[in-house]
Design an enzyme around this catalytic site. Structure first.
Site, short mmCIF file in Angstrom:
data_model
loop_
_atom_site.label_atom_id
_atom_site.label_comp_id
_atom_site.label_asym_id
_atom_site.label_seq_id
_atom_site.Cartn_x
_atom_site.Cartn_y
_atom_site.Cartn_z
N ASP A 131 -5.64 1.90 -0.20
CA ASP A 131 -4.99 2.08 -1.51
C ASP A 131 -5.53 3.30 -2.25
O ASP A 131 -6.55 3.87 -1.87
CB ASP A 131 -5.14 0.81 -2.37
CG ASP A 131 -6.55 0.22 -2.30
OD1 ASP A 131 -7.49 0.95 -1.96
OD2 ASP A 131 -6.70 -0.98 -2.58
N ASN A 156 -10.09 -12.26 -7.77
CA ASN A 156 -8.82 -12.97 -7.96
C ASN A 156 -8.07 -13.18 -6.64
O ASN A 156 -6.92 -13.59 -6.64
CB ASN A 156 -7.94 -12.23 -8.97
CG ASN A 156 -7.52 -10.84 -8.46
OD1 ASN A 156 -7.86 -10.44 -7.36
ND2 ASN A 156 -6.77 -10.12 -9.29
N HIS A 169 -7.32 -10.82 -4.40
CA HIS A 169 -6.51 -9.71 -3.88
C HIS A 169 -7.14 -9.10 -2.63
O HIS A 169 -8.36 -9.14 -2.43
CB HIS A 169 -6.22 -8.65 -4.95
CG HIS A 169 -7.37 -7.77 -5.36
ND1 HIS A 169 -7.43 -7.15 -6.58
CD2 HIS A 169 -8.50 -7.39 -4.71
CE1 HIS A 169 -8.53 -6.42 -6.65
NE2 HIS A 169 -9.20 -6.55 -5.54
N GLU A 220 -2.18 -7.91 -5.79
CA GLU A 220 -2.64 -8.84 -6.82
C GLU A 220 -1.93 -10.19 -6.67
O GLU A 220 -0.90 -10.27 -5.99
CB GLU A 220 -2.35 -8.25 -8.20
CG GLU A 220 -3.03 -6.90 -8.47
CD GLU A 220 -4.52 -7.02 -8.80
OE1 GLU A 220 -5.21 -7.88 -8.21
OE2 GLU A 220 -4.98 -6.25 -9.66
P1 PGA Z 1 -15.70 -4.82 -4.64
O1 PGA Z 1 -14.09 -4.80 -4.56
O2 PGA Z 1 -16.16 -4.60 -3.25
O3 PGA Z 1 -16.01 -3.67 -5.55
O4 PGA Z 1 -16.07 -6.14 -5.17
C1 PGA Z 1 -13.44 -5.54 -3.58
C2 PGA Z 1 -11.96 -5.58 -3.88
O5 PGA Z 1 -11.58 -5.57 -5.08
O6 PGA Z 1 -11.17 -5.67 -2.94
#
Ligand code: PGA
Length: 260
Positions: free
Chosen positions: A67, A136, A138, A143
C-alpha cells in the site's frame, strides 16, 4: 493456518526472516509482497544482516508493496516508498525497476490502483506475501467493512488507523485520509502468506483473525480462506487464542516438526 508461537518478539522476527530467506533460497527470482509498519522494521534489519553475511540475496527478486498513502510522492519522508528505500532498497542497492509500490501522487489514484493490480498479475503473481495486522484487524489498508473479494483500490482510512500511524508523522502533519491498497482478493491470490504480529496490542485482532468468524468486521479473517498461511506470533500477540495449547502442541516453541 499454520500458527507458530515464539517465546518473544526477537524470536518471532527471526522466524519470519528465516521464512523469507528460505523462499529466496528456493527461488532467487521470487516475487515478494512487502509490508511496512513498525512490526516490519526489525524484519528488514534482519534481512540486511543475513544479506551482509552472504546467507541470502535479494538481487534477483521482484517486490510489490501492499500500500501507499494517496497524495504522498515517493520522496515524501512519511511515504511508504521512503520507508522501504531507507530500510531495505537503498542499503541493498536494489534495482529500482524490481521494487514496486503504488504511486500515491498519481493524478488518477483509481486508475493507478487498477494498473498496480495488473502489474502484479503480469509479474506472475506473488510467491510470498508478508503481512502485518492492524489493531482493528486490517491487512494492508483493508479496513473493517472491506469487501473480502476486493482488488487493489483506493480506501478511506479509519480514524483508529490514522491515530495509530500518527506516530510516524510530525506534530503538525496530518496523516493522509486515503490510501491505495492491495485488496483482500489480491492478497488471497498470493501463493504463501506470512503474517507477523508482535505485542499485546495485537492479541485481540490476532484472535479474531484466526478463530473468529469469517467477516468483513475483521478483514484479516479472510486469511482463513487462503490455502497456505503462516502466522508468526510472539506470546503476547498469541495471548487471546483459545486454541493456543493446540498450536503449541503442533509446533512446540514455534518450530516445524517432522511428521514421520
Ligand atoms: P504496525 O502496523 O506494524 O505499525 O503495528 C501494522 C498494520 O497496521 O498493518
Amino acid at each position: 493456518m499454520k500458527i507458530l508461537i515464539l517465546p518473544d518478539r526477537d524470536a518471532a522476527v527471526a522466524s519470519c526472516v528465516a521464512l523469507i530467506a528460505d523462499a529466496l533460497t528456493d527461488k532467487p527470482d521470487a516475487v515478494l509482497g512487502l509490508a511496512t509498519g513498525g512490526t516490519m522494521e526489525p524484519v528488514y534489519a534482519g534481512l540486511l544482516d543475513r544479506t551482509r553475511a552472504g546467507q541470502v540475496s535479494l538481487d534477483r527478486m521482484t517486490s510489490f508493496n501492499l500500500d501507499e498513502y494517496v497524495g504522498l510522492s515517493p520522496e515524501h519522508p512519511q511515504s511508504y516508498h521512503a520507508f522501504m528505500q531507507e530500510r531495505l532498497f537503498a542499503p541493498l542497492k536494489l534495482e529500482p525497476a524490481r521494487t514496486h509500490l503504488p504511486r500515491g501522487d498519481a493524478p488518477d489514484p483509481v486508475a493507478e490502483a487498477a494498473r498496480y493490480d495488473a502489474a502484479i498479475t503480469h509479474a506472475g503473481g506473488i510467491d510470498l506475501q508478508l503481512l502485518g495486522i492492524g489493531r482493528n484487524g486490517h491487512i494492508g489498508f483493508n479496513e473493517p467493512s472491506s469487501s473480502l473479494a476486493s482488488p487493489t483500490r483506493v480506501k478511506t482510512l479509519t480514524r483508529a488507523t490514522r491515530e495509530a500511524n500518527a506516530r510516524f508523522f510530525g506534530p503538525d502533519e496530518a496523516v493522509p485520509r486515503f490510501a491505495i491498497t492491495m485488496g483482500i482478493a489480491t492478497i488471497l491470490r498470493s501463493r504463501h502468506a506470512v503474517l507477523l504480529a508482535t505485542g499485546a496490542a495485537k492479541a485481540e485482532a490476532v484472535a479474531a483473525m484466526a478463530e473468529g468468524p469469517l467477516s468483513a468486521r475483521c478483514p484479516a479473517s479472510a486469511l482463513q480462506m487462503h490455502p497456505k498461511v503462516t502466522v508468526v506470533l510472539d506470546t503476547e500477540a498469541a495471548a487471546g487464542l483459545e486454541l493456543r495449547q493446540y498450536y503449541e502442541t503442533v509446533h512446540p516453541q514455534g518450530q516445524e516438526v517432522t511428521l514421520v
